[in-house]
Design an enzyme around this catalytic site. Structure first.
Site, PDB file in Angstrom:
ATOM      1  NE  ARG A 204      -3.533   2.721   0.642  1.00 57.39           N
ATOM      2  CZ  ARG A 204      -4.394   3.215  -0.230  1.00 57.39           C
ATOM      3  NH1 ARG A 204      -4.637   2.571  -1.360  1.00 57.39           N
ATOM      4  NH2 ARG A 204      -5.027   4.336   0.011  1.00 57.39           N
ATOM      5  CB  CYS A 222      -6.194   9.658   4.709  1.00 58.62           C
ATOM      6  SG  CYS A 222      -6.259  10.619   3.177  1.00 58.62           S
ATOM      7  NE  ARG A 287      -0.857  10.486  -4.665  1.00 55.62           N
ATOM      8  CZ  ARG A 287      -1.851   9.616  -4.545  1.00 55.62           C
ATOM      9  NH1 ARG A 287      -1.970   8.904  -3.445  1.00 55.62           N
ATOM     10  NH2 ARG A 287      -2.709   9.453  -5.521  1.00 55.62           N
TER      11      ARG A 287
END
Length: 354
Positions: A204, A222, A287
């Protein structure tokens, strides 16, 4: 020769409100950050560097296509910009309170590559992407586009420390810390179970979320995703497999905590997640996935089963050389506060949440 230390110095300067010089093959720009600069008598600039998204919001006569919201646009007005005017233009939270501004016009950017690097520097510093140009203020740091590329090179990342770390989900776990020399963000991996090359781990990628991971925010998913991922990896470890959680220090999908909170404010005004980021002049996805690929490589992980609802994340990692043998669904129930957020992920960023 490029030097990533120059980027570290320039980021520090931007956060302190000091002027920097950004150079590239096509020229140089002297830039004073509109958000953080401190008021000094006589600071004015004829031109302001802003994002394409902000330029579109300001409805310039030669309005740019804002398909790349973080692209640079140079503007000028009838009068020079002072710091107050520059900040007012940079912050979209002021749009409803100050709807009539200008008129402004866009100028050609001769040092285009330097301008692109400047917008990226603003994102890395966590400040609004807006700069006063050539104010005559003393330059605190100089950085080149080549320096920026060297700073972002994932090969700079190395393992700094590792230790056994029993966690609530699984007592048999190890934490591994990574850091690059000139980037103070310390990414970590949590290895759940016993690492083996005979079985691909469940992996993950989790980007840091202070509000969700620590404070229990209901605006996103989240925190629950983090807990569910660790529980899923613990199940895998109990069945003879293992898992890896990559905790990436990339708050707000790479735009930083303060800009993420600014996006929250815009969401309260009615904008969805994507539109809020774009009105800030920032990408909705910033990201640094090469960092994640580098972390897996340093751990000796070549093949993974990726725990995600985002097919683009699978494709991105595969393009970086990571073998993704399976996409493992990671869907969690919505709540009244994050329903629109999840709908936006499904409808605008391609997440498989049906």
């Amino acid at each position: 020769m490029s030097d990533s230390r120059n980027v570290a110095k320039a980021l520090d300067a931007l956060r302190h409100g000091w002027a920097i010089r950004v150079t590239a093959a096509d020229g140089a720009l002297d830039l004073l950050p509109a958000e953080t600069a401190y008021a000094q008598p006589g600071i004015y600039a004829a031109r302001l560097l802003i994002s394409a998204a902000r330029a579109a919001t300001l409805k310039l006569a030669n309005q740019r296509d804002a398909a790349v919201p973080e692209a640079p646009v140079m503007i000028h007005g009838a009068e020079p910009f002072n710091l107050s005017a520059a900040r007012n233009l940079a912050d979209p939270a002021q749009d409803l309170g100050s709807p009539l501004r200008g008129p402004f016009k866009a100028d050609p950017i001769e040092a285009h590559h330097a301008a692109v690097a400047a917008m990226e520097m603003a994102r890395l510093a966590g400040i609004l992407p807006a700069f006063l140009i050539s104010t005559g203020v003393e330059i605190a740091a100089e950085v080149s586009a080549e320096d920026l590329a060297a700073f972002k090179d994932p090969l700079n990342l190395t393992i700094q420390a590792r230790a056994r770390l029993p966690v609530h989900a699984c007592e048999h776990a190890e934490i591994v810390a990574f850091r690059a020399r000139d980037d103070l963000r310390e990414h970590v991996a949590l290895v759940i179970g016993t690492q083996t090359s005979e079985r691909a781990p469940v992996v993950r990628l989790h980007s840091e979320c202070l509000t969700g991971d620590i404070l229990g925010s209901l605006k996103c998913d989240c925190g629950p995703q983090l807990d569910a991922a660790l529980a899923r990896m613990a199940e895998e470890a109990n069945a003879g497999g293992w898992g890896v959680l990559l905790y990436l220090r990339q708050e707000g999908r790479g735009i930083g905590l303060i800009n993420k909170l600014r996006a929250y404010e815009l969401q309260d005004q009615g904008f969805d997640t994507v539109d809020a980021n774009e009105r800030l002049g920032l990408p909705s996805e910033a990201r640094d996935f090469p960092v994640a690929a580098r972390m897996l490589d340093l751990l000796g992980v070549r093949s993974i089963r990726l725990l995600t609802n985002n097919p683009q994340k699978v494709a991105t990692l595969q393009a970086l050389g990571v073998e993704v043998t399976e996409r493992v669904a990671h869907q969690l129930p919505a709540n009244p506060h994050n329903q629109r957020y999840l709908d936006t992920k499904r409808d605008r960023t391609g997440h498989l949440l049906r």
